[in-house]
Design a protein around this motif. Structure first.
Motif, short mmCIF file in Angstrom:
data_model
loop_
_atom_site.label_atom_id
_atom_site.label_comp_id
_atom_site.label_asym_id
_atom_site.label_seq_id
_atom_site.Cartn_x
_atom_site.Cartn_y
_atom_site.Cartn_z
N ASN A 111 0.84 -1.19 0.00
CA ASN A 111 0.00 0.00 0.00
C ASN A 111 0.88 1.24 0.00
OD1 ASN A 111 -2.57 -1.13 -0.06
ND2 ASN A 111 -2.64 -1.40 2.15
N SER A 112 0.36 2.30 -0.59
CA SER A 112 1.13 3.54 -0.66
C SER A 112 1.11 4.26 0.69
CB SER A 112 0.52 4.45 -1.73
OG SER A 112 -0.79 4.82 -1.34
N TYR A 113 1.90 5.30 0.78
CA TYR A 113 1.96 6.11 2.01
C TYR A 113 0.61 6.77 2.28
CZ TYR A 113 3.47 9.64 5.37
OH TYR A 113 3.60 10.43 6.48
N VAL A 114 -0.03 7.27 1.22
CA VAL A 114 -1.32 7.94 1.40
C VAL A 114 -2.35 6.96 1.94
CG1 VAL A 114 -3.23 9.06 0.19
CG2 VAL A 114 -0.87 9.72 -0.32
N LEU A 145 10.06 -12.27 -3.88
CA LEU A 145 9.52 -11.48 -2.77
C LEU A 145 10.40 -10.26 -2.47
CD1 LEU A 145 8.31 -14.11 -0.13
CD2 LEU A 145 6.91 -12.57 -1.50
N ALA A 146 11.71 -10.46 -2.49
CA ALA A 146 12.63 -9.36 -2.18
C ALA A 146 12.51 -8.24 -3.21
CB ALA A 146 14.06 -9.88 -2.11
N LEU A 147 12.48 -8.60 -4.50
CA LEU A 147 12.37 -7.59 -5.55
C LEU A 147 11.05 -6.85 -5.47
CD1 LEU A 147 13.99 -9.39 -8.63
CD2 LEU A 147 14.96 -7.55 -7.24
N PHE A 148 9.96 -7.58 -5.21
CA PHE A 148 8.66 -6.94 -5.11
C PHE A 148 8.59 -6.05 -3.88
CE2 PHE A 148 7.05 -9.28 -8.60
CZ PHE A 148 5.87 -8.64 -8.98
N SER A 149 9.22 -6.48 -2.79
CA SER A 149 9.25 -5.64 -1.59
C SER A 149 9.99 -4.34 -1.86
CB SER A 149 9.92 -6.40 -0.43
OG SER A 149 9.19 -7.55 -0.07
N LEU A 150 11.12 -4.43 -2.58
CA LEU A 150 11.88 -3.23 -2.92
C LEU A 150 11.10 -2.34 -3.89
CD1 LEU A 150 15.42 -4.83 -3.32
CD2 LEU A 150 14.70 -3.23 -1.53
N TYR A 151 10.41 -2.98 -4.84
CA TYR A 151 9.62 -2.22 -5.82
C TYR A 151 8.51 -1.43 -5.13
CZ TYR A 151 6.14 -1.32 -9.44
OH TYR A 151 5.22 -0.73 -10.26
N ALA A 182 8.36 -0.69 -1.95
CA ALA A 182 8.97 0.27 -1.04
C ALA A 182 9.31 1.55 -1.80
CB ALA A 182 10.21 -0.32 -0.39
N LYS A 183 9.79 1.38 -3.03
CA LYS A 183 10.07 2.56 -3.88
C LYS A 183 8.79 3.35 -4.14
CE LYS A 183 9.98 2.36 -8.15
NZ LYS A 183 9.07 2.72 -9.27
N PHE A 189 6.16 3.38 -2.35
CA PHE A 189 5.71 3.94 -1.08
C PHE A 189 6.23 5.37 -0.91
CE2 PHE A 189 6.21 4.67 3.48
CZ PHE A 189 4.98 4.26 3.99
N TYR A 190 7.40 5.63 -1.47
CA TYR A 190 8.00 6.95 -1.32
C TYR A 190 7.80 7.84 -2.55
CZ TYR A 190 10.25 5.24 2.91
OH TYR A 190 10.47 4.74 4.16
N VAL A 191 7.95 7.32 -3.75
CA VAL A 191 7.95 8.17 -4.94
C VAL A 191 6.80 7.88 -5.89
CG1 VAL A 191 10.44 8.46 -4.82
CG2 VAL A 191 9.50 6.62 -6.23
N GLY A 192 5.87 6.99 -5.54
CA GLY A 192 4.73 6.72 -6.40
C GLY A 192 3.73 7.88 -6.40
N LYS A 193 2.68 7.75 -7.20
CA LYS A 193 1.67 8.81 -7.30
C LYS A 193 1.04 9.10 -5.94
CE LYS A 193 0.37 8.29 -12.16
NZ LYS A 193 -0.73 7.99 -13.12
N LEU A 194 0.87 8.04 -5.14
CA LEU A 194 0.32 8.20 -3.80
C LEU A 194 1.40 8.04 -2.74
CD1 LEU A 194 -2.99 6.14 -4.21
CD2 LEU A 194 -2.71 8.62 -4.37
N GLY A 195 2.64 8.34 -3.14
CA GLY A 195 3.77 8.16 -2.26
C GLY A 195 3.97 9.29 -1.27
N LYS A 196 4.90 9.08 -0.39
CA LYS A 196 5.16 10.04 0.69
C LYS A 196 5.63 11.38 0.15
CE LYS A 196 7.78 10.59 5.00
NZ LYS A 196 8.75 9.98 5.93
N ILE A 197 6.48 11.34 -0.87
CA ILE A 197 7.03 12.60 -1.41
C ILE A 197 5.92 13.46 -2.00
CG2 ILE A 197 8.51 13.56 -3.21
CD1 ILE A 197 10.45 11.28 -2.70
N ASN A 198 5.01 12.86 -2.75
CA ASN A 198 3.90 13.61 -3.34
C ASN A 198 2.97 14.14 -2.25
OD1 ASN A 198 4.47 13.65 -6.09
ND2 ASN A 198 3.65 11.60 -6.39
#
Length: 780
Positions: free
Chosen positions: A378-381, A599-605, A607-608, A610-619
């Protein structure tokens, strides 16, 4: 253990997969038909515009029906297999012929479905398959070069756990930021370094002018867009693409054309308001979402009868969150986010439980990765919006799993009774999640009792356990009648559904089929891990309804966790208790490598994202960077927002002035939740909040009936309902199909709310008007 020849039997069982898929599909069709019959005879009039999108293809009730049908069929088949092993009822060749015939018929059915309704798998499936192949190649390279990946995996897990801990602590104890979710409240945006009123800026923007400028500079090759962007001249698509267009930005550095600068300013304004406008247009932002926790707590604290309080997320969870807020200074919107600290003990318990079950090995690390993935998926938002993903709602599931594990391994009855009481506590925390875990517990124990002779022959023991566990249903029934719960029927009929991701639904079907096939394969095993798998598999099927009722990707994290945990439990059984061929270790090591990498790659994807997606923390943070932000100091607020508290001060004073000595008030407004919460009042209307809950004409009529019956001395009314003007100035640049549908639904909700005021307006006279609401007094 089985010999090498049993590998053929293992492969043969997958002939049943098509059979179960067909049964599930047919059950969905029957469920749709059943839903329509029940709905038509229930007498409900459904106003499609009053609920979000109103997707009549919603499959929640059909899914529940299909799941029950599949479980019944599986149970009959499983019971028959168990008896055949012990009693040799039918000859093996006859059974094989029957199963093979079913497989052929199922294959024909799927082929027909493919020809007439399109492929079963979309292009998403092809992409996933190719990606899986890529993972296999990578895993093979790791194996070939004997690279010690466990150290790298440990580093990845540690970093992601540290990030999760930081984010939870930051949300809990850092500054609290609240988006504006009220379109009627203007805000200030930074454009070219200066603050401007959104409404004033938008009054100078014309959709036709944007299209004209776009076409002008496109022809001059001054603006480059992708080919697919030219197919449709939606203004919002133009805004989005120009926002991402580097050549456009570089061109503007040396361009003095005022028209281009104006277009640049509009693009910047669009970018800086996009995320917040989506939530303002939906009227489903942070305040709306948190109100389903804060409102019942506020009503309970102020003495509203329990029977009239709607606890969407459970009485127990609300009490726990209330206690946490009081621990940190009292009930407030800011302190609500202190409850996010509950993520950390749940994560700790989760990790400890699976360490006890698996030990320090691949399966333990995989379970942690699953937990990490479920957090970041889930995204940050979504994290700061949705109370429904707070682990307090299902806190007891891993505890029950551990107690079951201890009971199955030690046969000590104390763990059985502790698992029962833990499940009861789970029902108290949240009715729906608790009941799901309780049913999964009973089914797991049923199979355990059935397949263990020393318990099966002890009739008195089994009877005592069944009587004890029947008390759980009585407790559930008592709690469900103790409080108000009217929206459940709309959820079960699927009228909150937004539509489904085909790829996710396809994955759900495949998961259910493979789960039932695995249960059939494990028929002759009597091992604690088998019964743990049954618990989590049934639990995951039930939890999938949480995704199904909305269809939104945001609701997949909880069922995703349980589904993947049941998957690794099945893998543990296959490796340690089923297969015994010579090259087993080689193939399972390859599978582990691929699955862990996956699982590791998807977790990293995620996680990315989570921060920079459209509903991410940065936005999300950009909202407060490019808007004027205000600190709220009103009692029970304690947050920063793009909403000025000055809009609410006079409305709060009006409510306090005309409701002295009263805890309950009659309010018809989109601001009802926030105004009642901040004044320590509660709404005496039929619904605690009117905007989102006027589901059908029945809700409108019930609210009108309350006003006619009680004839309150004062009612507080939204100013927009006095001279309704539902024009949306943002529509000149936010005109995507999604925003248009949401805008229409929002305006229809206002119209439904206005019907309530219109029905009693003649009996009241205006006595005072504030910025947001007005107060009306009953005529003598």
């Amino acid at each position: 253990m089985i010999d090498n020849n049993k590998l053929k039997n293992f492969l043969a069982y997958f002939n049943l997969s098509a059979f179960f898929l067909v049964i599930f599909t047919y059950s969905l069709f029957v469920g749709v038909f059943l839903r329509e019959i029940l709905f038509s005879k229930s007498g409900f009039y459904f106003n499609s515009a009053t609920i979000f999108f109103s997707n009549y293809n919603a499959l929640l009730l059909p899914y529940v029906f299909a799941s029950i049908v599949c479980f019944i069929i599986f149970f009959i088949y499983y019971n028959w297999l168990y008896r055949r092993i012990n009693g040799n009822i039918l000859k093996k060749n006859i059974v094989d012929n029957i199963l093979f015939s079913i497989f052929l018929l199922s294959f024909c059915f799927l082929l027909v479905k493919y020809l007439f309704y399109g492929p079963v798998f979309s292009e998403t499936f092809i992409i996933v398959t190719l990606f899986y192949g890529f993972l296999v190649v990578i895993a093979g390279i790791f194996l070939f070069f004997d690279i010690k990946t466990k150290y790298l995996l440990n580093i990845v897990i540690s970093i992601l756990l540290i990030l999760i801990t930081y984010e939870i602590l930051n949300i809990s104890f850092g500054k609290k930021f609240i988006m504006n979710e009220y379109l009627q409240i203007d805000e200030i945006t930074s454009v070219e370094g200066s603050y401007v009123s959104n409404e004033k800026f938008l009054s100078l923007v014309y959709g036709d002018k944007i299209l004209e400028l776009y076409n002008k500079y496109k022809r001059n090759n001054r603006i480059t867009l992708k080919k697919q962007d030219l197919a449709r001249l939606d203004i919002e698509i133009i805004m989005e693409r120009l926002r991402l267009n580097e050549k456009f930005d570089r061109y503007l550095i040396n361009e003095r054309d005022e028209e281009v600068k104006m277009l640049k300013n509009i693009v910047d304004f669009y970018s800086q308001n996009r995320l917040e406008y989506i939530h303002r247009n939906m009227n489903r932002g942070q305040i709306d979402h948190t109100s389903y926790v804060l409102s019942p707590i506020n009503e309970y604290t102020n003495g509203k009868p329990l029977k009239e309080i709607y606890f969407q997320y459970g009485i127990g969870s609300a009490i726990v969150i209330k206690k946490i807020m009081e621990l940190f200074g009292g009930i407030s919107i800011g302190n609500y986010y202190k409850s996010y600290i509950l993520y950390l003990p749940y994560f700790i318990v989760f990790i400890l439980v699976f360490y006890k079950i698996f030990g320090y090995n691949f399966y333990f690390k995989t379970s942690i990765l699953i937990l990490i993935l479920s957090f970041f998926v889930n995204s940050y938002v979504v994290l700061i919006l949705a109370p429904g993903i707070n682990p307090i709602l299902h806190f007891m599931d891993v505890i029950v799993l551990f107690l079951l594990f201890r009971y199955y391994t030690s046969k000590n009855s104390i763990y059985l009774f502790l698992s029962f009481f833990s499940s009861i506590l789970g029902i108290y925390l949240n009715l729906n999640y608790g009941l799901m875990g309780y049913l999964a517990l009973i089914i797991s124990l049923f199979f355990f009792f059935k397949e263990n002779e020393y318990i099966k022959n002890n009739t008195a023991y089994v009877l005592k356990v069944m009587i004890l566990f029947s008390l759980g249903f009585l407790f559930y029934s008592y709690l469900s009648k103790l409080t108000k719960s009217e929206s459940f029927i709309y959820m079960i009929f699927g009228f909150f559904n937004f539509g489904y991701y085909t790829s996710v639904f396809t994955a759900i079907l495949i998961y259910i089929v493979l789960g039932y096939i695995s249960l059939a394969i494990f028929k002759n095993l009597k091992n604690e891990f088998k019964y743990l798998f049954i618990f989590y598999f049934i639990y995951s099927i039930e939890l999938i309804t949480y995704y199904m009722w909305s269809g939104l990707y945001d609701h997949i994290n909880i069922p995703l966790t349980s589904a993947l945990i049941s998957f690794i439990l099945a893998g543990y059984i296959y490796e340690n208790y089923y297969f015994s061929f010579n090259s087993k270790e080689k193939y399972f090591n390859l599978f582990k490598m691929v699955f862990t990498l996956f699982l590791a790659l998807f977790s990293l994807y995620f996680a990315k994202n989570f921060y920079v997606g459209k509903l991410g923390k940065i936005n999300f943070q950009k909202i407060f960077k490019y808007h004027k932000t205000y600190q709220w100091t009103i009692d029970k607020s304690d947050f920063y927002s793009t909403i000025s508290q000055d809009y609410f001060k006079d409305s709060l004073d009006i409510i306090k002035k005309y409701s002295k000595g009263e805890k309950g008030i009659y309010i018809i407004s989109k601001f009802d939740v926030l105004l009642t919460f901040l004044t320590d009042k509660y709404s005496k209307m039929h619904n605690f909040t009117l905007g989102p809950t006027l589901f059908t004409s029945r809700e409108v009529e019930k609210n009108i009936a309350i006003l006619n019956k009680d004839n309150p001395s004062y009612i507080f009314v939204d100013n927009d309902l006095l001279s309704p003007n539902f024009y949306d100035p943002y529509s000149v640049i936010f005109d995507s199909s999604f925003n248009k549908i949401e805008r229409y639904a929002r305006m229809r909700k206002y119209m439904e709310m206005k019907k309530i005021f219109d029905a009693c307006q003649l009996k009241y006279k205006l006595v005072e008007q504030g910025k947001l609401i007005s107060v009306f007094k009953l005529k003598l």
